[in-house]
Design a protein around this motif. Structure first.
Motif, PDB file in Angstrom:
ATOM      1  N   TRP A  26      22.410 -19.554  12.539  1.00 28.89           N
ATOM      2  CA  TRP A  26      22.043 -18.201  12.958  1.00 28.89           C
ATOM      3  C   TRP A  26      20.552 -17.915  12.812  1.00 28.89           C
ATOM      4  CZ3 TRP A  26      26.312 -15.888   9.355  1.00 28.89           C
ATOM      5  CH2 TRP A  26      27.568 -16.197   9.875  1.00 28.89           C
ATOM      6  N   TRP A  27      19.740 -18.928  12.572  1.00 30.50           N
ATOM      7  CA  TRP A  27      18.318 -18.725  12.264  1.00 30.50           C
ATOM      8  C   TRP A  27      17.576 -17.951  13.344  1.00 30.50           C
ATOM      9  CZ3 TRP A  27      15.645 -18.753   8.009  1.00 30.50           C
ATOM     10  CH2 TRP A  27      14.264 -18.691   8.097  1.00 30.50           C
ATOM     11  N   THR A  28      17.963 -18.082  14.599  1.00 32.37           N
ATOM     12  CA  THR A  28      17.234 -17.427  15.684  1.00 32.37           C
ATOM     13  C   THR A  28      17.427 -15.906  15.703  1.00 32.37           C
ATOM     14  OG1 THR A  28      19.080 -17.830  17.207  1.00 32.37           O
ATOM     15  CG2 THR A  28      17.296 -19.477  17.147  1.00 32.37           C
ATOM     16  N   ARG A  29      18.350 -15.399  14.934  1.00 28.74           N
ATOM     17  CA  ARG A  29      18.572 -13.953  14.869  1.00 28.74           C
ATOM     18  C   ARG A  29      17.511 -13.318  13.955  1.00 28.74           C
ATOM     19  NH1 ARG A  29      25.098 -13.977  13.730  1.00 28.74           N
ATOM     20  NH2 ARG A  29      25.654 -15.259  15.545  1.00 28.74           N
ATOM     21  N   PRO A  30      16.794 -12.335  14.469  1.00 31.56           N
ATOM     22  CA  PRO A  30      15.749 -11.697  13.647  1.00 31.56           C
ATOM     23  C   PRO A  30      16.263 -11.164  12.305  1.00 31.56           C
ATOM     24  CG  PRO A  30      15.475 -11.067  15.926  1.00 31.56           C
ATOM     25  CD  PRO A  30      16.778 -11.830  15.847  1.00 31.56           C
ATOM     26  N   ALA A  31      17.465 -10.636  12.276  1.00 30.74           N
ATOM     27  CA  ALA A  31      17.993 -10.121  11.006  1.00 30.74           C
ATOM     28  C   ALA A  31      18.130 -11.229   9.970  1.00 30.74           C
ATOM     29  CB  ALA A  31      19.345  -9.460  11.238  1.00 30.74           C
ATOM     30  N   ILE A  32      18.380 -12.434  10.417  1.00 26.97           N
ATOM     31  CA  ILE A  32      18.532 -13.560   9.492  1.00 26.97           C
ATOM     32  C   ILE A  32      17.181 -14.014   8.968  1.00 26.97           C
ATOM     33  CG2 ILE A  32      19.313 -15.954   9.246  1.00 26.97           C
ATOM     34  CD1 ILE A  32      21.612 -13.878   9.431  1.00 26.97           C
ATOM     35  N   TRP A  33      16.242 -14.341   9.881  1.00 26.17           N
ATOM     36  CA  TRP A  33      14.964 -14.848   9.367  1.00 26.17           C
ATOM     37  C   TRP A  33      14.197 -13.791   8.592  1.00 26.17           C
ATOM     38  CZ3 TRP A  33      11.179 -12.308  12.074  1.00 26.17           C
ATOM     39  CH2 TRP A  33      11.311 -12.113  13.450  1.00 26.17           C
ATOM     40  N   VAL A  38      10.636 -13.961   6.467  1.00 20.68           N
ATOM     41  CA  VAL A  38       9.799 -14.345   7.606  1.00 20.68           C
ATOM     42  C   VAL A  38       9.475 -13.068   8.377  1.00 20.68           C
ATOM     43  CG1 VAL A  38       9.695 -15.725   9.712  1.00 20.68           C
ATOM     44  CG2 VAL A  38      10.824 -16.637   7.675  1.00 20.68           C
ATOM     45  N   ARG A  39       8.214 -12.882   8.720  1.00 18.37           N
ATOM     46  CA  ARG A  39       7.766 -11.607   9.265  1.00 18.37           C
ATOM     47  C   ARG A  39       7.704 -11.527  10.785  1.00 18.37           C
ATOM     48  NH1 ARG A  39       6.954  -9.290   4.664  1.00 18.37           N
ATOM     49  NH2 ARG A  39       5.664 -10.111   3.002  1.00 18.37           N
ATOM     50  N   ASP A  40       7.677 -12.683  11.489  1.00 13.54           N
ATOM     51  CA  ASP A  40       7.568 -12.604  12.946  1.00 13.54           C
ATOM     52  C   ASP A  40       8.279 -13.783  13.610  1.00 13.54           C
ATOM     53  OD1 ASP A  40       5.478 -14.828  13.544  1.00 13.54           O
ATOM     54  OD2 ASP A  40       4.512 -13.627  11.981  1.00 13.54           O
ATOM     55  N   GLN A  41       8.568 -13.608  14.890  1.00 16.51           N
ATOM     56  CA  GLN A  41       9.303 -14.600  15.675  1.00 16.51           C
ATOM     57  C   GLN A  41       8.576 -15.948  15.732  1.00 16.51           C
ATOM     58  OE1 GLN A  41      12.381 -14.075  17.291  1.00 16.51           O
ATOM     59  NE2 GLN A  41      12.345 -16.270  17.671  1.00 16.51           N
ATOM     60  N   GLY A  42       7.263 -15.914  15.880  1.00 18.16           N
ATOM     61  CA  GLY A  42       6.494 -17.157  15.966  1.00 18.16           C
ATOM     62  C   GLY A  42       6.638 -18.003  14.712  1.00 18.16           C
ATOM     63  N   THR A  43       6.524 -17.353  13.574  1.00 13.96           N
ATOM     64  CA  THR A  43       6.689 -18.067  12.306  1.00 13.96           C
ATOM     65  C   THR A  43       8.117 -18.570  12.166  1.00 13.96           C
ATOM     66  OG1 THR A  43       4.990 -16.678  11.311  1.00 13.96           O
ATOM     67  CG2 THR A  43       6.435 -17.878   9.805  1.00 13.96           C
ATOM     68  N   ALA A  44       9.089 -17.766  12.573  1.00 19.80           N
ATOM     69  CA  ALA A  44      10.499 -18.183  12.506  1.00 19.80           C
ATOM     70  C   ALA A  44      10.737 -19.439  13.333  1.00 19.80           C
ATOM     71  CB  ALA A  44      11.403 -17.050  12.975  1.00 19.80           C
TER      72      ALA A  44
END
Length: 126
Positions: A26-33, A38-44
């Motif tokens: 589920w790592w791609t879900r913003p609520a998870i990362w 993790v603060r932003d999509q790029g870092t995730a």
């Protein structure tokens, strides 16, 4: 005490299975990362391969604890007890390593390490 140990180790195994789901599936879900700080999509996205790998470590520890518990409860006392103590010990040590990364990880380390520590101690006393 055996029942207490079994419940605690079972919960630790389930928790590590859940951590595997979060980190590897589920790592791609913003609520998870975000849950992992993790603060932003790029870092995730950069961290995703590491999280995927780390998730499987959690899965293997959870499966090992569950298998050890099954062995212990079905009469293979020495093998089951050894496997449970090894995997829960590794879970606790992983929580200590996480805490050594910084005080901001205290809550995560306590979440990750409390159930296995209690299960480890309860099984020693069983």
């Amino acid at each position: 005490m055996t029942i207490v140990a079994a419940v605690l180790v079972g919960l630790a195994a389930l928790l590590h299975g859940y951590i595997w789901l979060m980190e590897s599936m589920w790592w791609t879900r913003p609520a998870i990362w975000r849950r992992f700080g993790v603060r932003d999509q790029g870092t995730a996205e950069v961290i995703a391969p590491m999280a995927y790998n780390q998730g499987f470590y959690n899965l293997f520890l959870g499966v090992g604890a569950a298998l050890g518990l099954v062995l212990f409860l079905t009469g293979a006392d020495t093998a089951g007890r050894t496997l449970v103590l090894f995997t829960t010990g590794c879970m606790v040590l992983a929580a200590v390593v996480l805490l050594s990364s910084g005080r901001s990880y205290l809550r995560a380390a306590l979440t990750q390490g409390t159930l296995p520590l209690l299960g480890f101690v309860a099984l020693l006393l069983a």
